[in-house]
Enzyme design. Structure first.
Site, PDB file in Angstrom:
ATOM      1  N   GLU A 262       0.833  -1.195   0.000  1.00 16.58           N
ATOM      2  CA  GLU A 262       0.000   0.000   0.000  1.00 16.58           C
ATOM      3  C   GLU A 262       0.872   1.251   0.000  1.00 16.58           C
ATOM      4  O   GLU A 262       1.955   1.260   0.593  1.00 16.58           O
ATOM      5  CB  GLU A 262      -0.919   0.012   1.223  1.00 16.58           C
ATOM      6  CG  GLU A 262      -1.898  -1.152   1.251  1.00 16.58           C
ATOM      7  CD  GLU A 262      -2.838  -1.103   2.441  1.00 16.58           C
ATOM      8  OE1 GLU A 262      -2.693  -0.192   3.279  1.00 16.58           O
ATOM      9  OE2 GLU A 262      -3.732  -1.975   2.531  1.00 16.58           O
ATOM     10  N   HIS A 285      -7.969   1.397   2.003  1.00 14.25           N
ATOM     11  CA  HIS A 285      -7.810   1.063   3.426  1.00 14.25           C
ATOM     12  C   HIS A 285      -8.620   2.027   4.304  1.00 14.25           C
ATOM     13  O   HIS A 285      -8.101   2.606   5.270  1.00 14.25           O
ATOM     14  CB  HIS A 285      -6.336   1.082   3.821  1.00 14.25           C
ATOM     15  CG  HIS A 285      -6.022   0.178   4.981  1.00 14.25           C
ATOM     16  ND1 HIS A 285      -4.854  -0.524   5.086  1.00 14.25           N
ATOM     17  CD2 HIS A 285      -6.745  -0.132   6.090  1.00 14.25           C
ATOM     18  CE1 HIS A 285      -4.844  -1.227   6.194  1.00 14.25           C
ATOM     19  NE2 HIS A 285      -5.991  -1.006   6.829  1.00 14.25           N
TER      20      HIS A 285
END
Length: 400
Positions: A262, A285
């Protein structure tokens, strides 16, 4: 000028945490992003309390260079970004927020299940492109469909309750022996669940054994036309295998909020083989990122940090024995090896010092024990040093 203790909060932790800490006299430094190991090494000297979220890694090198650190708060659910073994060896309690954001995660998952089942992603994309596609093709009600929940902890059980409320059947699998809520049915193993479920939602933790839990074999066992939702950990799902299953038509869609890799900061580029697929929802997220959840996490974890430094309370610490204490003016904490005779030795030192014990709380976990002792008068540093010198002592402190 009175010295103010310092706290450092990273990754845009909600201002509620700042308010709680400042009200207790802390000087709070906030940063909007995660810090690297080198940046942490520069920032941590003099910091007593550190708050992070999921993108900051706290390893052995960082902890070894943080002599002033008293407690660490993960303002999120997971703690796998922290070297808990080293933190424990340093008698550094690690706190998290295991419950505060569960409702936010559950609401997002329910919304994604409905959106995927009705193929709202396709309808939205086409209409934005000026194409009127008024068709029921591939669109289903969720009522009467079966939701398979993998990981039946706090989030999984709340999801089960809401899913049943909108008419879904619920089956679940968990390696722990957890009681079923409502009409949910436990499946004896994962393959059985995959064969039954129209939608599979993942809610497992970040332990190493869960890496790659869902790959080609698991997708092949899922029902044709079924859906996958992952709001747990990115490393749980093999994204390449998931792309193959969706592009090949075996799965009808997926929603993912977490990814194996990420971006570190807001606005950084995001790369994934799942981009561009029809009926795939990708979110950055944000399952727990509601204003309500972040505010509650802020005051909850900050409160846990303050309770520890003031009163020695380790309630809900993930790496130390849990002791809930009542506020007291004269407190001594002792982290020790869990062997016979520790309490006798501790209380003898206090007796020899003429201190009367007014309250005492003990808990043990594995090889460690933790005891908080309140006495009738302030504890002298010489008394603390005598207890610290006991052969069973790991760490002895005077909170406050």
């Amino acid at each position: 000028m009175t010295h103010k203790p310092r706290a450092l909060l990273l990754e845009g932790i909600h201002p509620s945490a700042v308010e709680v800490l400042e009200q207790d006299g802390y000087q709070v430094d906030t940063r909007p992003v995660a810090l690297s190991e080198a940046e942490l090494a520069e920032a941590l000297p003099g910091v007593e309390l550190l708050g992070i979220r999921s993108n900051t890694t706290i390893g052995e090198r960082t902890l070894s260079r943080s002599p002033d650190l008293k407690a660490l708060g993960c303002f999120c659910i997971g703690t796998n970004q922290v070297d808990l073994e080293t933190a424990t060896a340093r008698a550094l309690p690690v706190f998290n927020a295991p419950y505060s954001n569960s409702r936010s995660v559950v609401e997002l998952v329910i919304g994604e299940i409905i959106a995927l089942s009705r193929r709202l992603t396709d309808k939205n994309r086409l209409l934005h492109a000026g194409i009127w596609d008024k068709s029921a093709r591939g669109s289903h009600e969720v009522r009467g469909r079966t939701l398979g929940i993998v990981g039946y902890g706090n989030i999984g059980t709340q999801l089960a309750n809401l899913a049943e409320a909108i008419g879904m059947r619920v089956v679940f699998h968990d390696i722990a022996d957890r009681p079923a809520h409502g009409n949910a049915q436990r499946m004896r193993d994962l393959p059985t669940l995959l064969a039954r479920a129209d939608v599979v939602s993942l809610h497992v933790d970040g332990r190493p054994g869960n890496a790659g839990l869902f790959g080609r074999a698991e997708f092949a066992r899922m029902k044709p036309g079924s859906l996958l939702v992952n709001a747990s950990r990115g490393m749980v799902v093999d994204d390449a295998a998931l792309r193959e299953s969706i592009a090949g038509g075996h799965l009808a869609g997926a929603a993912l909020d977490v990814f194996p890799v990420e971006p570190k900061a807001q606005g950084d580029p995001f790369e994934s083989g799942l981009r561009g697929l029809d009926n795939v929802i990708l979110t950055p997220h944000v399952a727990a990122s509601t204003q309500e959840a972040q505010e509650e996490i802020g005051w909850f974890v900050a409160g846990k940090l303050l309770r520890y430094v003031r009163d020695g309370s380790t309630g809900l610490a993930v790496n130390l024995p849990n002791v809930q204490t009542a506020p007291s003016a004269n407190v001594l904490t002792l982290l020790h090896r869990n062997v016979p005779g520790v309490m006798v030795d501790l209380n003898q030192v206090l007796q020899d010092a003429g201190l009367n014990i007014t309250a005492q709380s003990l808990a043990t976990a594995g090889d460690l024990g933790y005891v908080v002792t309140a006495v009738d008068r302030p504890v002298r540093e010489s008394v603390r040093q005598a207890i610290a010198a006991l052969p069973t002592t790991v760490d002895c402190r005077l909170p406050g």
